[in-house]
Design a protein around this motif. Structure first.
Motif, PDB file in Angstrom:
ATOM      1  N   PHE A  23      27.410   0.851  59.921  1.00 46.76           N
ATOM      2  CA  PHE A  23      28.091   0.222  58.786  1.00 46.76           C
ATOM      3  C   PHE A  23      29.609   0.345  58.935  1.00 46.76           C
ATOM      4  N   VAL A  24      30.078   1.548  59.291  1.00 46.15           N
ATOM      5  CA  VAL A  24      31.515   1.785  59.450  1.00 46.15           C
ATOM      6  C   VAL A  24      32.098   0.884  60.535  1.00 46.15           C
ATOM      7  N   GLN A  25      31.344   0.682  61.601  1.00 42.77           N
ATOM      8  CA  GLN A  25      31.825  -0.128  62.711  1.00 42.77           C
ATOM      9  C   GLN A  25      32.077  -1.577  62.299  1.00 42.77           C
ATOM     10  N   GLN A  26      31.277  -2.084  61.361  1.00 41.99           N
ATOM     11  CA  GLN A  26      31.416  -3.498  61.009  1.00 41.99           C
ATOM     12  C   GLN A  26      32.082  -3.757  59.663  1.00 41.99           C
ATOM     13  N   CYS A  27      32.284  -2.724  58.858  1.00 41.19           N
ATOM     14  CA  CYS A  27      32.899  -2.915  57.536  1.00 41.19           C
ATOM     15  C   CYS A  27      34.424  -3.007  57.680  1.00 41.19           C
ATOM     16  N   PRO A  28      35.059  -4.094  57.260  1.00 39.47           N
ATOM     17  CA  PRO A  28      36.510  -4.249  57.439  1.00 39.47           C
ATOM     18  C   PRO A  28      37.330  -3.149  56.778  1.00 39.47           C
ATOM     19  N   GLU A  29      36.843  -2.581  55.680  1.00 39.24           N
ATOM     20  CA  GLU A  29      37.607  -1.556  54.959  1.00 39.24           C
ATOM     21  C   GLU A  29      37.471  -0.176  55.592  1.00 39.24           C
ATOM     22  N   ALA A  30      36.541  -0.004  56.514  1.00 38.75           N
ATOM     23  CA  ALA A  30      36.297   1.310  57.113  1.00 38.75           C
ATOM     24  C   ALA A  30      37.291   1.586  58.237  1.00 38.75           C
ATOM     25  N   THR A  31      37.498   2.864  58.522  1.00 44.15           N
ATOM     26  CA  THR A  31      38.410   3.313  59.565  1.00 44.15           C
ATOM     27  C   THR A  31      37.701   4.325  60.456  1.00 44.15           C
ATOM     28  N   PHE A  32      38.386   4.735  61.512  1.00 50.22           N
ATOM     29  CA  PHE A  32      37.844   5.773  62.388  1.00 50.22           C
ATOM     30  C   PHE A  32      37.488   7.025  61.589  1.00 50.22           C
ATOM     31  N   PHE A  33      38.221   7.269  60.517  1.00 50.47           N
ATOM     32  CA  PHE A  33      38.069   8.505  59.756  1.00 50.47           C
ATOM     33  C   PHE A  33      36.919   8.445  58.754  1.00 50.47           C
ATOM     34  N   LEU A  62      22.630  -0.543  53.422  1.00 53.98           N
ATOM     35  CA  LEU A  62      23.864   0.165  53.106  1.00 53.98           C
ATOM     36  C   LEU A  62      24.904  -0.809  52.561  1.00 53.98           C
ATOM     37  N   GLN A  63      25.537  -0.422  51.457  1.00 53.05           N
ATOM     38  CA  GLN A  63      26.560  -1.253  50.825  1.00 53.05           C
ATOM     39  C   GLN A  63      27.928  -0.580  50.792  1.00 53.05           C
ATOM     40  N   GLY A  64      27.973   0.724  51.038  1.00 53.56           N
ATOM     41  CA  GLY A  64      29.242   1.423  51.014  1.00 53.56           C
ATOM     42  C   GLY A  64      29.072   2.882  51.372  1.00 53.56           C
ATOM     43  N   VAL A  65      30.172   3.503  51.837  1.00 52.13           N
ATOM     44  CA  VAL A  65      30.155   4.924  52.188  1.00 52.13           C
ATOM     45  C   VAL A  65      31.403   5.598  51.622  1.00 52.13           C
ATOM     46  N   LEU A  66      31.268   6.874  51.319  1.00 52.83           N
ATOM     47  CA  LEU A  66      32.397   7.678  50.844  1.00 52.83           C
ATOM     48  C   LEU A  66      32.262   9.092  51.404  1.00 52.83           C
ATOM     49  N   ALA A  92      34.652   2.878  51.590  1.00 46.51           N
ATOM     50  CA  ALA A  92      34.556   1.661  52.393  1.00 46.51           C
ATOM     51  C   ALA A  92      33.298   0.948  51.931  1.00 46.51           C
ATOM     52  N   ALA A  93      33.436  -0.220  51.328  1.00 51.05           N
ATOM     53  CA  ALA A  93      32.292  -0.886  50.700  1.00 51.05           C
ATOM     54  C   ALA A  93      32.337  -2.384  50.920  1.00 51.05           C
ATOM     55  N   GLN A  94      31.162  -3.000  50.770  1.00 50.03           N
ATOM     56  CA  GLN A  94      31.041  -4.439  50.928  1.00 50.03           C
ATOM     57  C   GLN A  94      31.147  -5.179  49.599  1.00 50.03           C
ATOM     58  N   SER A  95      31.193  -4.440  48.490  1.00 52.33           N
ATOM     59  CA  SER A  95      31.258  -5.090  47.188  1.00 52.33           C
ATOM     60  C   SER A  95      32.011  -4.204  46.206  1.00 52.33           C
ATOM     61  N   ASP A  96      32.581  -4.819  45.181  1.00 52.41           N
ATOM     62  CA  ASP A  96      33.248  -4.058  44.127  1.00 52.41           C
ATOM     63  C   ASP A  96      32.260  -3.159  43.404  1.00 52.41           C
ATOM     64  N   PHE A 234      39.119   2.996  68.091  1.00 48.84           N
ATOM     65  CA  PHE A 234      38.192   2.454  67.091  1.00 48.84           C
ATOM     66  C   PHE A 234      38.308   0.937  67.086  1.00 48.84           C
ATOM     67  N   ARG A 235      37.192   0.275  67.303  1.00 48.89           N
ATOM     68  CA  ARG A 235      37.196  -1.188  67.428  1.00 48.89           C
ATOM     69  C   ARG A 235      38.223  -1.622  68.471  1.00 48.89           C
ATOM     70  N   ASP A 236      39.249  -2.359  68.040  1.00 47.71           N
ATOM     71  CA  ASP A 236      40.270  -2.821  68.987  1.00 47.71           C
ATOM     72  C   ASP A 236      41.563  -2.024  68.863  1.00 47.71           C
ATOM     73  N   GLN A 237      41.471  -0.804  68.300  1.00 53.17           N
ATOM     74  CA  GLN A 237      42.668  -0.022  67.995  1.00 53.17           C
ATOM     75  C   GLN A 237      42.761   1.239  68.847  1.00 53.17           C
ATOM     76  N   VAL A 238      43.999   1.644  69.135  1.00 57.63           N
ATOM     77  CA  VAL A 238      44.265   2.973  69.660  1.00 57.63           C
ATOM     78  C   VAL A 238      45.095   3.704  68.621  1.00 57.63           C
ATOM     79  N   LEU A 239      44.757   4.977  68.383  1.00 55.08           N
ATOM     80  CA  LEU A 239      45.428   5.768  67.360  1.00 55.08           C
ATOM     81  C   LEU A 239      45.932   7.073  67.964  1.00 55.08           C
ATOM     82  N   PRO A 240      47.185   7.168  68.393  1.00 58.74           N
ATOM     83  CA  PRO A 240      47.727   8.469  68.815  1.00 58.74           C
ATOM     84  C   PRO A 240      47.755   9.387  67.601  1.00 58.74           C
TER      85      PRO A 240
END
Length: 348
Positions: A23-33, A62-66, A92-96, A234-240
């Motif tokens: 879910f985290v991998q595909q949810c736009p609001e989710a991050t590496f953290f 799954l609709q969201g994680v915290l 990180a959620a898919q709906s309000d 994470f995805r297409d990102q590098v995070l120093p």
């Protein structure tokens, strides 16, 4: 709470962990953290209790994680945080609907645990009426240009000159899994700033938990490591994330060389985005990142006070910590490495 969304607790079950990370991998609001591995890090390295919540629809999707972690210290207070040692957090959620359900559950949990406060490290502000905001940090990021030359051309003129200077200093670099060197350099760097360092086991645990999505870039001069940074992908990102340099790094400009080469290396490997992380507004690190040409984006950290009347001020800029910082800077390095983990586990 809506009957259409069910909030459940995640305690590390393998099946749930797999669904969580997918879910985290595909949810736009989710991050590496938001990855489930941070539960392992906090519980096994620091002994903090995790309270990871997720929301499902009636069909079990799954609709969201915290991710939430409880920190309890006589010195620094009792808090429920999403997430310690991470710059981003919150829902990180898919709906309000899922977001509100998870935030309601977090507030209820914070009250039940009788913490001082709940902290959500949101990138985007929530509209929940029981959350208040304290915007003291910003993050810096930009898309990576098409190649090394274009990346350098995109840096502000003064910082570009510094990087060009570093390129003439016969520096070399390597990207590998050398967490040992990364930790040694980082621990000396933060000691010099007057900050307690994390335990060495933390760096090795990050590598163990996140595998190929965690590495280190180390800069050397005449075979001696002078700068190093631990990175996440994470995805297409590098995070120093954890970077530092020895005292000679200043004259060699090896930290500037390090971050530039990380951008170039990441782009060559197919990554498209460079996340330079958060800095406290108007701090030295904040100004340094601006000098690269990146514009700050405010972070919307939000809180719900439970037992506390006001938020604690744990910033190193707090005047009551100045004597401690000065004394810590004078500690022999082995002593700072031994004592630092006792304090740093509550400073994430």
């Amino acid at each position: 709470m809506s009957n259409a969304v069910i909030v459940k607790a995640f305690a590390g079950e393998a099946a749930v962990a797999g669904a969580w990370d997918e879910f985290v991998q595909q949810c736009p609001e989710a991050t590496f953290f938001h990855r489930s591995g941070w539960l392992t890090i906090n519980e096994q390295v620091y002994g903090h209790r995790g309270h990871y919540l997720y929301a499902e629809d009636p069909q079990g999707n799954l609709q969201g994680v915290l991710p939430l972690v409880e920190q309890n210290s006589r010195l620094f207070g009792h808090a429920l945080i999403s997430t310690p040692f991470c710059v981003y957090g919150g829902v990180a959620a898919q709906s309000d609907e899922a977001q509100r359900a998870l935030e309601d559950a977090a507030i209820e949990l914070a009250r039940r645990l009788e913490v001082d406060y709940l902290e959500l490290r949101n990138k985007v502000a929530s509209t929940h009426p029981e959350l208040t905001e304290k915007c003291a940090h910003s993050y810096f990021a930009w898309p990576l240009a098409q190649d090394a030359e274009a990346i350098l051309a995109g840096v502000k003129k003064k910082q570009r000159a510094v990087i060009r200077h570093s390129l003439k200093n016969d520096l070399s670099y390597r990207v590998d899994d050398d967490m040992h060197t990364a930790y040694d350099i980082y621990s000396e760097s933060v000691r010099n700033l007057g900050t307690p360092v994390f335990p060495k086991s933390y760096f090795s645990a990050l590598k163990r938990v996140f595998g190929q999505d965690c590495n280190a870039l180390t800069v050397e001069k005449d075979g001696k490591a002078v700068s190093s940074v631990l990175n996440f992908y994470f995805r297409d990102q590098v995070l120093p994330y954890y970077g530092g340099g020895l005292p000679e790094a200043r004259d060699l400009k090896s930290n500037d060389f390090m971050y530039y080469q990380l951008m170039c290396d990441a782009k060559a490997k197919g990554y498209e985005y460079y996340d330079f992380g958060r800095s406290k507004n108007d701090s030295g690190a904040f100004q340094y990142k601006k000098h690269w040409g990146m514009e700050p984006t405010p972070l919307h950290y939000q809180f719900h006070l439970v037992k506390a009347a006001e938020l604690p001020n744990l910033s190193p800029n707090n005047p009551k910590y100045q004597l401690f910082i000065k004394l810590w800077q004078k500690l022999p390095l082995p002593i700072s490495r031994a004592l630092g983990p006792v304090l740093s586990k509550y400073l994430g």
